[in-house]
Scaffold this motif. Structure first.
Motif, PDB file in Angstrom:
ATOM      1  N   UNK A  64       0.808  -1.221   0.107  1.00 21.85           N
ATOM      2  CA  UNK A  64       0.020  -0.124  -0.036  1.00 21.85           C
ATOM      3  C   UNK A  64       0.821   1.175  -0.133  1.00 21.85           C
ATOM      4  N   UNK A  65       2.067   1.314   0.672  1.00 21.76           N
ATOM      5  CA  UNK A  65       2.969   2.171   0.681  1.00 21.76           C
ATOM      6  C   UNK A  65       3.541   2.773  -0.771  1.00 21.76           C
ATOM      7  N   UNK A  66       3.650   1.658  -1.604  1.00 22.06           N
ATOM      8  CA  UNK A  66       3.910   1.783  -2.867  1.00 22.06           C
ATOM      9  C   UNK A  66       2.845   2.646  -3.689  1.00 22.06           C
ATOM     10  N   UNK A  67       1.471   2.175  -3.609  1.00 20.60           N
ATOM     11  CA  UNK A  67       0.473   2.896  -4.106  1.00 20.60           C
ATOM     12  C   UNK A  67       0.480   4.521  -3.662  1.00 20.60           C
ATOM     13  N   UNK A  68       0.871   4.701  -2.339  1.00 20.73           N
ATOM     14  CA  UNK A  68       0.651   6.052  -1.961  1.00 20.73           C
ATOM     15  C   UNK A  68       1.944   6.988  -2.480  1.00 20.73           C
ATOM     16  N   UNK A  69       3.174   6.059  -2.563  1.00 24.31           N
ATOM     17  CA  UNK A  69       4.258   6.777  -3.353  1.00 24.31           C
ATOM     18  C   UNK A  69       3.732   7.146  -4.850  1.00 24.31           C
ATOM     19  N   UNK A  70       3.336   6.362  -5.528  1.00 25.43           N
ATOM     20  CA  UNK A  70       2.811   6.551  -6.705  1.00 25.43           C
ATOM     21  C   UNK A  70       1.925   7.713  -6.829  1.00 25.43           C
ATOM     22  N   UNK A  71       0.796   7.922  -6.142  1.00 24.09           N
ATOM     23  CA  UNK A  71      -0.086   9.123  -5.949  1.00 24.09           C
ATOM     24  C   UNK A  71       0.798  10.328  -5.478  1.00 24.09           C
TER      25      UNK A  71
END
Length: 93
Positions: A60-67
């Motif tokens: 999920x941290x990678x998803x937030x990083x993408x955003x």
């Protein structure tokens, strides 16, 4: 990799032009390329004041990083626990 649903609150999202949507997609693709980790954007659905996205990532941290790197909101990120559809009713027990 886990699959995630991402809800993005974007007032007037359904009014975005095809050109604006192309620009958003290009930005997302560029960010994905620069993450340096496995990441797959499947598709997004524009509905009212929201964009709902389906992504695969290691966390999920990678998803937030993408955003964050893309300048996109990520108001809700949830991991998909199951996928069902009409054919699910016909699966053997």
């Amino acid at each position: 990799m886990p699959t995630y649903l991402v809800e993005r609150n974007i007032p007037g999202a359904n009014m975005l032009t095809p050109q604006e949507l192309r620009e958003i997609a290009a930005k997302s693709n560029a960010v994905v390329e620069g993450l340096g980790v496995p990441y797959l954007w499947h598709q997004s659905y524009v509905a009212g004041d929201k964009i709902y996205c389906v992504h695969e990532a290691d966390s999920v941290e990678t998803i937030y990083r993408h955003a964050k790197e893309g300048g996109f909101p990520a108001d809700l990120v949830v991991e998909v626990s199951a996928i069902i559809g009409p054919e699910t009713a016909n699966l053997a027990a």
